[in-house]
Design a protein around this motif. Structure first.
Motif, mmCIF file in Angstrom:
data_model
loop_
_atom_site.group_PDB
_atom_site.id
_atom_site.type_symbol
_atom_site.label_atom_id
_atom_site.label_comp_id
_atom_site.label_asym_id
_atom_site.label_seq_id
_atom_site.Cartn_x
_atom_site.Cartn_y
_atom_site.Cartn_z
ATOM 1 N N ASN A 3 -14.178 -14.905 6.772
ATOM 2 C CA ASN A 3 -13.272 -14.302 7.737
ATOM 3 C C ASN A 3 -13.330 -12.793 7.585
ATOM 4 O O ASN A 3 -12.494 -12.184 6.962
ATOM 5 C CB ASN A 3 -11.852 -14.839 7.535
ATOM 6 N N GLU A 5 -13.431 -10.661 10.237
ATOM 7 C CA GLU A 5 -13.105 -10.020 11.508
ATOM 8 C C GLU A 5 -12.276 -8.758 11.346
ATOM 9 O O GLU A 5 -12.329 -7.885 12.196
ATOM 10 C CB GLU A 5 -12.381 -10.992 12.450
ATOM 11 N N ARG A 27 -20.119 -19.268 18.190
ATOM 12 C CA ARG A 27 -18.832 -19.453 18.884
ATOM 13 C C ARG A 27 -18.972 -19.211 20.380
ATOM 14 O O ARG A 27 -18.442 -19.983 21.195
ATOM 15 C CB ARG A 27 -17.778 -18.520 18.304
ATOM 16 N N VAL A 33 -14.187 -20.668 23.669
ATOM 17 C CA VAL A 33 -13.342 -19.550 23.256
ATOM 18 C C VAL A 33 -12.698 -18.965 24.512
ATOM 19 O O VAL A 33 -13.383 -18.737 25.508
ATOM 20 C CB VAL A 33 -14.189 -18.471 22.531
ATOM 21 N N GLU A 36 -10.327 -13.714 26.789
ATOM 22 C CA GLU A 36 -9.930 -12.496 26.060
ATOM 23 C C GLU A 36 -10.528 -12.480 24.660
ATOM 24 O O GLU A 36 -10.996 -11.445 24.194
ATOM 25 C CB GLU A 36 -8.407 -12.363 26.007
ATOM 26 N N ASP A 37 -10.514 -13.623 23.979
ATOM 27 C CA ASP A 37 -11.112 -13.711 22.645
ATOM 28 C C ASP A 37 -12.620 -13.532 22.717
ATOM 29 O O ASP A 37 -13.219 -12.897 21.848
ATOM 30 C CB ASP A 37 -10.774 -15.048 21.979
ATOM 31 N N SER A 38 -13.237 -14.084 23.749
ATOM 32 C CA SER A 38 -14.686 -13.936 23.932
ATOM 33 C C SER A 38 -15.070 -12.472 24.063
ATOM 34 O O SER A 38 -16.055 -12.019 23.475
ATOM 35 C CB SER A 38 -15.163 -14.692 25.176
ATOM 36 N N ALA A 40 -13.392 -9.869 22.939
ATOM 37 C CA ALA A 40 -13.166 -9.189 21.657
ATOM 38 C C ALA A 40 -14.271 -9.507 20.653
ATOM 39 O O ALA A 40 -14.792 -8.597 19.995
ATOM 40 C CB ALA A 40 -11.804 -9.579 21.088
ATOM 41 N N ILE A 41 -14.655 -10.776 20.555
ATOM 42 C CA ILE A 41 -15.687 -11.098 19.573
ATOM 43 C C ILE A 41 -17.064 -10.643 20.043
ATOM 44 O O ILE A 41 -17.914 -10.303 19.228
ATOM 45 C CB ILE A 41 -15.682 -12.585 19.139
ATOM 46 N N ARG A 44 -17.231 -7.060 18.986
ATOM 47 C CA ARG A 44 -17.491 -6.988 17.537
ATOM 48 C C ARG A 44 -18.954 -7.344 17.268
ATOM 49 O O ARG A 44 -19.604 -6.728 16.432
ATOM 50 C CB ARG A 44 -16.562 -7.912 16.773
#
Length: 84
Positions: A3, A5, A27, A33, A36-38, A40-41, A44
Motif C-alpha cells: 500500500n 499510494e 486494477r 474501479v 473518480e478512483d480510476s 486518481a490512480i 499516480r
C-alpha cells in the motif's frame, strides 16, 4: 502490491515504483474501479512511469560511458562517475 499510494512517488526505489505501477495497470484493466478512483490512480500511474524512466536513465548513465579508440570507433565502456 504494497500500500504505497500515500508514499511520494519520488521517494520510491525503482522496484517498488514498478510493482505499484503494475498493480495500477491490473486494477484499471479489470474495469471495476469507480471513475473518480480510476482517474486518481491513472494520474499516480503516470507519475510512477515517469519516475521509473528517470531512474532507468540515471542508472544507464552511471553504468556505461562509451569510450572511443583512436579511429573514433567504440572501443568499450568505462564506469561513469556521476558523483562529485
Amino acid at each position: 502490491m504494497d500500500n504505497n499510494e500515500n508514499t511520494p512517488v519520488t521517494s520510491l526505489p525503482f522496484e517498488k515504483a514498478l510493482e505499484e505501477l503494475e498493480g495500477i495497470v491490473r486494477r484499471l484493466e479489470r474495469g471495476d474501479v469507480p471513475l473518480e478512483d480510476s482517474i486518481a490512480i491513472y494520474e499516480r500511474g503516470e507519475a510512477l512511469k515517469k519516475h521509473c524512466e528517470t531512474l532507468l536513465k540515471s542508472a544507464q548513465a552511471r553504468i556505461d560511458k562509451i569510450t572511443t579508440g583512436p579511429t573514433g570507433e567504440a572501443s568499450g565502456t568505462t564506469p561513469l562517475d556521476v558523483e562529485g
